[in-house]
Design a protein around this motif. Structure first.
Motif, PDB file in Angstrom:
ATOM      1  N   VAL A 359       0.859  -1.188   0.000  1.00 18.35           N
ATOM      2  CA  VAL A 359       0.000   0.000   0.000  1.00 18.35           C
ATOM      3  C   VAL A 359       0.895   1.237   0.000  1.00 18.35           C
ATOM      4  N   PRO A 360       0.426   2.361  -0.536  1.00 20.15           N
ATOM      5  CA  PRO A 360       1.250   3.570  -0.580  1.00 20.15           C
ATOM      6  C   PRO A 360       1.747   3.992   0.801  1.00 20.15           C
ATOM      7  N   VAL A 361       2.914   4.627   0.815  1.00 20.01           N
ATOM      8  CA  VAL A 361       3.531   5.024   2.089  1.00 20.01           C
ATOM      9  C   VAL A 361       3.101   6.422   2.514  1.00 20.01           C
ATOM     10  N   THR A 362       2.324   7.108   1.681  1.00 19.97           N
ATOM     11  CA  THR A 362       1.793   8.415   2.069  1.00 19.97           C
ATOM     12  C   THR A 362       0.282   8.312   2.210  1.00 19.97           C
ATOM     13  N   SER A 363      -0.258   8.998   3.205  1.00 21.75           N
ATOM     14  CA  SER A 363      -1.680   8.858   3.523  1.00 21.75           C
ATOM     15  C   SER A 363      -2.578   9.349   2.392  1.00 21.75           C
ATOM     16  N   LYS A 364      -2.172  10.416   1.695  1.00 22.43           N
ATOM     17  CA  LYS A 364      -2.996  10.943   0.611  1.00 22.43           C
ATOM     18  C   LYS A 364      -3.137   9.924  -0.522  1.00 22.43           C
ATOM     19  N   MET A 365      -2.057   9.236  -0.835  1.00 19.69           N
ATOM     20  CA  MET A 365      -2.121   8.239  -1.909  1.00 19.69           C
ATOM     21  C   MET A 365      -2.906   6.998  -1.460  1.00 19.69           C
ATOM     22  N   ARG A 366      -2.827   6.666  -0.191  1.00 10.66           N
ATOM     23  CA  ARG A 366      -3.645   5.547   0.311  1.00 10.66           C
ATOM     24  C   ARG A 366      -5.127   5.896   0.210  1.00 10.66           C
ATOM     25  N   ASP A 367      -5.468   7.110   0.632  1.00 14.65           N
ATOM     26  CA  ASP A 367      -6.871   7.548   0.563  1.00 14.65           C
ATOM     27  C   ASP A 367      -7.352   7.569  -0.883  1.00 14.65           C
ATOM     28  N   LEU A 368      -6.474   7.960  -1.785  1.00 13.36           N
ATOM     29  CA  LEU A 368      -6.833   8.005  -3.209  1.00 13.36           C
ATOM     30  C   LEU A 368      -7.183   6.621  -3.734  1.00 13.36           C
ATOM     31  N   LEU A 369      -6.380   5.626  -3.389  1.00 15.58           N
ATOM     32  CA  LEU A 369      -6.600   4.278  -3.907  1.00 15.58           C
ATOM     33  C   LEU A 369      -7.770   3.570  -3.223  1.00 15.58           C
ATOM     34  N   LYS A 370      -8.004   3.909  -1.973  1.00 10.95           N
ATOM     35  CA  LYS A 370      -9.116   3.277  -1.250  1.00 10.95           C
ATOM     36  C   LYS A 370     -10.460   3.541  -1.916  1.00 10.95           C
ATOM     37  N   LYS A 371     -10.592   4.719  -2.528  1.00 13.19           N
ATOM     38  CA  LYS A 371     -11.875   5.105  -3.125  1.00 13.19           C
ATOM     39  C   LYS A 371     -12.338   4.120  -4.190  1.00 13.19           C
ATOM     40  N   ASP A 372     -11.400   3.592  -4.955  1.00 11.54           N
ATOM     41  CA  ASP A 372     -11.762   2.700  -6.057  1.00 11.54           C
ATOM     42  C   ASP A 372     -11.250   1.281  -5.842  1.00 11.54           C
ATOM     43  N   ALA A 373     -10.995   0.919  -4.595  1.00 17.00           N
ATOM     44  CA  ALA A 373     -10.441  -0.403  -4.309  1.00 17.00           C
ATOM     45  C   ALA A 373     -11.440  -1.506  -4.633  1.00 17.00           C
ATOM     46  N   ASN A 374     -10.931  -2.586  -5.225  1.00 18.44           N
ATOM     47  CA  ASN A 374     -11.768  -3.758  -5.484  1.00 18.44           C
ATOM     48  C   ASN A 374     -11.865  -4.590  -4.209  1.00 18.44           C
ATOM     49  N   PRO A 375     -12.673  -5.650  -4.196  1.00 22.74           N
ATOM     50  CA  PRO A 375     -12.857  -6.432  -2.962  1.00 22.74           C
ATOM     51  C   PRO A 375     -11.562  -6.984  -2.368  1.00 22.74           C
ATOM     52  N   VAL A 376     -10.639  -7.439  -3.211  1.00 29.68           N
ATOM     53  CA  VAL A 376      -9.375  -7.975  -2.696  1.00 29.68           C
ATOM     54  C   VAL A 376      -8.552  -6.856  -2.076  1.00 29.68           C
ATOM     55  N   GLU A 377      -8.498  -5.719  -2.736  1.00 28.14           N
ATOM     56  CA  GLU A 377      -7.763  -4.586  -2.191  1.00 28.14           C
ATOM     57  C   GLU A 377      -8.378  -4.102  -0.881  1.00 28.14           C
ATOM     58  N   GLN A 378      -9.699  -4.184  -0.763  1.00 27.78           N
ATOM     59  CA  GLN A 378     -10.359  -3.808   0.487  1.00 27.78           C
ATOM     60  C   GLN A 378      -9.899  -4.716   1.624  1.00 27.78           C
ATOM     61  N   ILE A 379      -9.708  -6.013   1.320  1.00 30.33           N
ATOM     62  CA  ILE A 379      -9.201  -6.946   2.334  1.00 30.33           C
ATOM     63  C   ILE A 379      -7.814  -6.507   2.788  1.00 30.33           C
ATOM     64  N   ILE A 380      -6.987  -6.090   1.827  1.00 29.99           N
ATOM     65  CA  ILE A 380      -5.625  -5.651   2.149  1.00 29.99           C
ATOM     66  C   ILE A 380      -5.642  -4.400   3.008  1.00 29.99           C
ATOM     67  N   TYR A 381      -6.460  -3.422   2.619  1.00 30.21           N
ATOM     68  CA  TYR A 381      -6.541  -2.188   3.402  1.00 30.21           C
ATOM     69  C   TYR A 381      -7.082  -2.461   4.804  1.00 30.21           C
ATOM     70  N   ASP A 382      -8.079  -3.335   4.899  1.00 25.70           N
ATOM     71  CA  ASP A 382      -8.647  -3.671   6.199  1.00 25.70           C
ATOM     72  C   ASP A 382      -7.608  -4.362   7.080  1.00 25.70           C
ATOM     73  N   TYR A 383      -6.866  -5.281   6.475  1.00 29.60           N
ATOM     74  CA  TYR A 383      -5.872  -6.020   7.249  1.00 29.60           C
ATOM     75  C   TYR A 383      -4.743  -5.108   7.725  1.00 29.60           C
ATOM     76  N   THR A 384      -4.202  -4.308   6.821  1.00 33.80           N
ATOM     77  CA  THR A 384      -3.097  -3.428   7.222  1.00 33.80           C
ATOM     78  C   THR A 384      -3.555  -2.403   8.257  1.00 33.80           C
ATOM     79  N   SER A 385      -4.811  -1.994   8.192  1.00 32.83           N
ATOM     80  CA  SER A 385      -5.345  -1.076   9.208  1.00 32.83           C
ATOM     81  C   SER A 385      -5.413  -1.755  10.570  1.00 32.83           C
ATOM     82  N   ARG A 386      -5.822  -3.039  10.589  1.00 34.07           N
ATOM     83  CA  ARG A 386      -5.877  -3.782  11.849  1.00 34.07           C
ATOM     84  C   ARG A 386      -4.478  -3.948  12.443  1.00 34.07           C
TER      85      ARG A 386
END
Length: 445
Positions: A359-386
């Protein structure tokens, strides 16, 4: 395998247009906005520059990287990029040969072995460019710390991830076993692995053996670590390693772990051969950025669960997956810094590169990609957030590979096979492994 490309200089009209767009920015937020005419003059005066960059990975990563680099050239018409890539298995041998001969690329990717190269004094010091060509204001502080050695910034993380247990939920469903949840124990892990094999047959295994990749995590769960960067010494003792090897030896004998022969012929690091993607292994250790590549090859739904806990927690941190360093002898240090800045701060780069390197190392780029994340990417974002939330409560030291990591990796892999194939018992195998590790470390200080 390597691929080269070069993009011809664009027409002046396009140069003016792109130079006046939002672009990558230089990180110098206090600089006044240039007029179109002024920018055109700067472009006209800019000397042509050619940069070489090298990375490891498969063709899919190469295609993404090349596309991102072409976009960088559009935004910086005087800079031409020559890209090279190689499979991970031969990448560092190639890089080491180039460094020894003085022909290394201007920029290249490194992983947890960055400490090796920092100690060799072959990396470009980036501090003079911070706040100018290189903007780190929105970068996670732990990532900046990761790339700083003896007070000097030598490495810029290009992606972050967190290691976890990938779980084939369909195999658990077939076995009638609940999918494990964060907070489980190593006893749970061994028991569940055996249950999977017992219920689904001898051709299905509960887990891969990840003695090699999981050792640092296990050590951190007990207040130790593989390499103590702060004190420049190994962070564990022989008895600590023996505990870890014994855990896997017991699980293997009990049942549920991939056989040594299958582990060699179907290594988990090779996605195309992995028994996870063929539906023959229910669990394995995985970096979060690798989930997509696995899920693309299997119809069964995969999930990510935190590692079993030890006395001090999971031992997992939100960490750098890999990043960019510049060659100390590059003739174009400023342009190298500009390329790094583009990599971590430019929206176009983020959209092209996605989560391939983490996942991007800057918060703005992470927020940018989260908007259009597919289901697998959502799993990744959820996991890294946990994981990120957990490490706020249970912080762990940043992971670095020990000096001489290539030799160390070969040694521990050989030790696992010697024990697995019955050539050595755990006690003798670990004794030889520890003594060999001390020798490698002392030879590479």
């Amino acid at each position: 395998m390597k691929k080269r490309f070069a993009i011809t200089t664009l027409a002046m009209l396009m140069a003016i247009t792109t130079a006046c767009s939002s672009g990558t920015g230089t990180g110098n937020s206090s600089a006044p906005n240039a007029t179109a005419a002024g920018t055109a003059k700067e472009v006209a005066k800019a000397e042509p520059v050619e940069l070489r960059i090298m990375w490891w990975g498969d063709q899919k990563r190469a295609d993404r990287t090349n596309e991102a680099l072409r976009k960088f050239e559009e935004k910086n018409p005087n800079i031409k990029i020559v890209g090279e890539f190689a499979p991970s298995s031969g990448y560092f041998d190639k890089l080491n040969t180039q460094l020894a001969s003085g022909t290394a690329p201007d920029a290249f990717f490194l992983g947890g072995n960055v400490v090796d190269y920092a100690n060799k004094n072959v990396l470009l010091e980036l501090d003079p460019f911070v706040g100018k060509e290189l903007d780190l204001n929105d970068m996670d502080k732990s990532m900046i710390q990761y790339g700083t050695f003896k007070g000097k910034l030598l490495h810029v993380s290009a992606g972050a991830n967190a290691r976890g247990i990938v779980v084939n939920t369909e195999l658990f469903k077939k076995a009638g076993i609940p999918v494990p949840q964060d907070g489980w124990s190593w006893d749970d892990y061994g028991r569940i692995s055996k249950e999977i094999t017992d219920k689904l047959g001898k051709d299905v295994f509960g887990t891969y053996n990840f003695t090699v990749d999981g050792m640092d995590i296990y050590l951190k769960q007990r207040g130790k670590q593989l390499y103590d960067m702060d004190n420049a010494k190994l962070g564990f003792e022989q008895k600590d390693a023996e505990e870890w090897f014994n855990l896997w030896n017991t699980m293997t004998k009990t049942g549920g772990v991939v056989t040594p022969a299958l582990q060699v012929s179907n290594p988990p690091s090779d996605t195309s051969k992995s028994l996870v993607v063929t539906g023959k292994v229910a669990m394995s250790l995985l970096a979060s950025n690798q989930l997509g590549a696995h899920q693309n090859l299997i119809p069964d739904k995969l999930a990510l669960v935190q590692l079993p806990r030890g006395p001090k927690g999971t031992g997992v941190v939100f960490e750098s997956s890999q990043g960019l360093s510049g060659y100390a002898k590059t003739k174009h240090p400023k342009e190298v810094a500009m390329l790094m800045n583009y990599w971590i701060n430019d929206p176009d780069a983020a959209k092209i590169l996605g989560n391939d390197r983490g996942v991007p190392v800057t918060s703005k780029m992470r927020d940018l990609l989260k908007k259009d994340a597919n289901p697998v990417e959502q799993i990744i974002y959820d996991y890294t957030s946990r994981v990120s939330a957990a490490t706020n409560k249970e912080p762990f030291a940043i992971s670095y590979n020990p000096p001489g990591n290539t030799e160390y990796t070969k040694l521990i892999e050989t030790t696992v096979q010697e024990i697995g194939f019955g050539k050595k018992d755990v006690k003798k195998g670990v004794e030889d492994f520890y003594n060999g590790t001390v020798k490698i470390f002392n030879n590479n200080k």
